[in-house]
Scaffold this motif. Structure first.
Motif, PDB file in Angstrom:
ATOM      1  N   PHE A   1     -13.613 -41.281 -61.201  1.00 32.53           N
ATOM      2  CA  PHE A   1     -13.292 -40.401 -62.317  1.00 32.53           C
ATOM      3  C   PHE A   1     -11.839 -40.637 -62.704  1.00 32.53           C
ATOM      4  O   PHE A   1     -11.000 -40.907 -61.846  1.00 32.53           O
ATOM      5  N   TYR A   2     -11.542 -40.535 -63.994  1.00 36.51           N
ATOM      6  CA  TYR A   2     -10.144 -40.598 -64.415  1.00 36.51           C
ATOM      7  C   TYR A   2      -9.812 -39.373 -65.235  1.00 36.51           C
ATOM      8  O   TYR A   2     -10.678 -38.784 -65.889  1.00 36.51           O
ATOM      9  N   GLU A   3      -8.546 -39.014 -65.183  1.00 37.85           N
ATOM     10  CA  GLU A   3      -8.078 -37.863 -65.943  1.00 37.85           C
ATOM     11  C   GLU A   3      -6.604 -38.086 -66.262  1.00 37.85           C
ATOM     12  O   GLU A   3      -5.798 -38.358 -65.370  1.00 37.85           O
ATOM     13  N   PHE A   4      -6.269 -37.995 -67.552  1.00 36.08           N
ATOM     14  CA  PHE A   4      -4.869 -38.065 -67.941  1.00 36.08           C
ATOM     15  C   PHE A   4      -4.194 -36.763 -67.519  1.00 36.08           C
ATOM     16  O   PHE A   4      -4.762 -35.687 -67.696  1.00 36.08           O
ATOM     17  N   ASP A   5      -2.999 -36.837 -66.992  1.00 35.62           N
ATOM     18  CA  ASP A   5      -2.219 -35.647 -66.689  1.00 35.62           C
ATOM     19  C   ASP A   5      -1.929 -34.928 -68.010  1.00 35.62           C
ATOM     20  O   ASP A   5      -1.467 -35.550 -68.972  1.00 35.62           O
ATOM     21  N   SER A   6      -2.206 -33.633 -68.074  1.00 38.12           N
ATOM     22  CA  SER A   6      -2.098 -32.906 -69.344  1.00 38.12           C
ATOM     23  C   SER A   6      -0.668 -32.902 -69.877  1.00 38.12           C
ATOM     24  O   SER A   6      -0.459 -33.026 -71.090  1.00 38.12           O
TER      25      SER A   6
END
Length: 140
Positions: free
Chosen positions: A52-57
């Motif tokens: 899974f990937y997620e950009f830091d908000s």
């Protein structure tokens, strides 16, 4: 069709390989309205996950302000898949919120005996995924 320089192609692939076994993610920005990818922007996968990937908000907010200040827009949004083919997952599709962007996936898994990675580009609009050709050029 996505057209990008060999230098940008290499930077995306290198980032995917470097972050393996976690998914890599980032963006390539270009002048607003041009559709031309120019500025490579590797991002941190805040999820630090192989699936899974997620950009830091906070990083993403800062980046969008910078894009606005520079009159740029996201031309390519990329990430890697570490154990599956380079095709958008249901999660990838649900998170695709830039209808004008090319969504590039790099697989660092040898899923088809085609070599150490796959590099594919897609348009994702309203949940509909359309693969597109990729042309790598020396310069624009």
């Amino acid at each position: 069709m996505l057209t990008l320089t060999k230098a940008l192609y290499d930077q995306i692939v290198d980032h995917a390989r470097k972050d393996h076994p976690d998914e890599a993610c980032g963006m390539v920005a270009g002048p607003a309205g041009s559709g031309r990818p120019e500025r490579f922007i590797p991002m941190l996968n805040a999820a630090r996950s192989p699936t899974f990937y997620e950009f830091d908000s906070q990083d993403l907010l800062k980046l969008y302000r910078e894009l606005d200040d520079r009159d740029e827009e996201p031309v390519i949004i990329y990430h890697s898949h570490t154990a599956t083919e380079a095709y958008p997952s249901r999660t990838d599709i649900s998170y695709a919120n830039e209808p004008g962007a090319h969504y590039v996936l790099v697989s660092t898994a040898d899923t088809d005996d085609a070599g150490p990675f796959q590099f594919r580009s897609f348009r994702i609009v309203d949940g509909v995924v359309t693969e597109e050709d990729v042309e790598v050029v020396d310069a624009y």
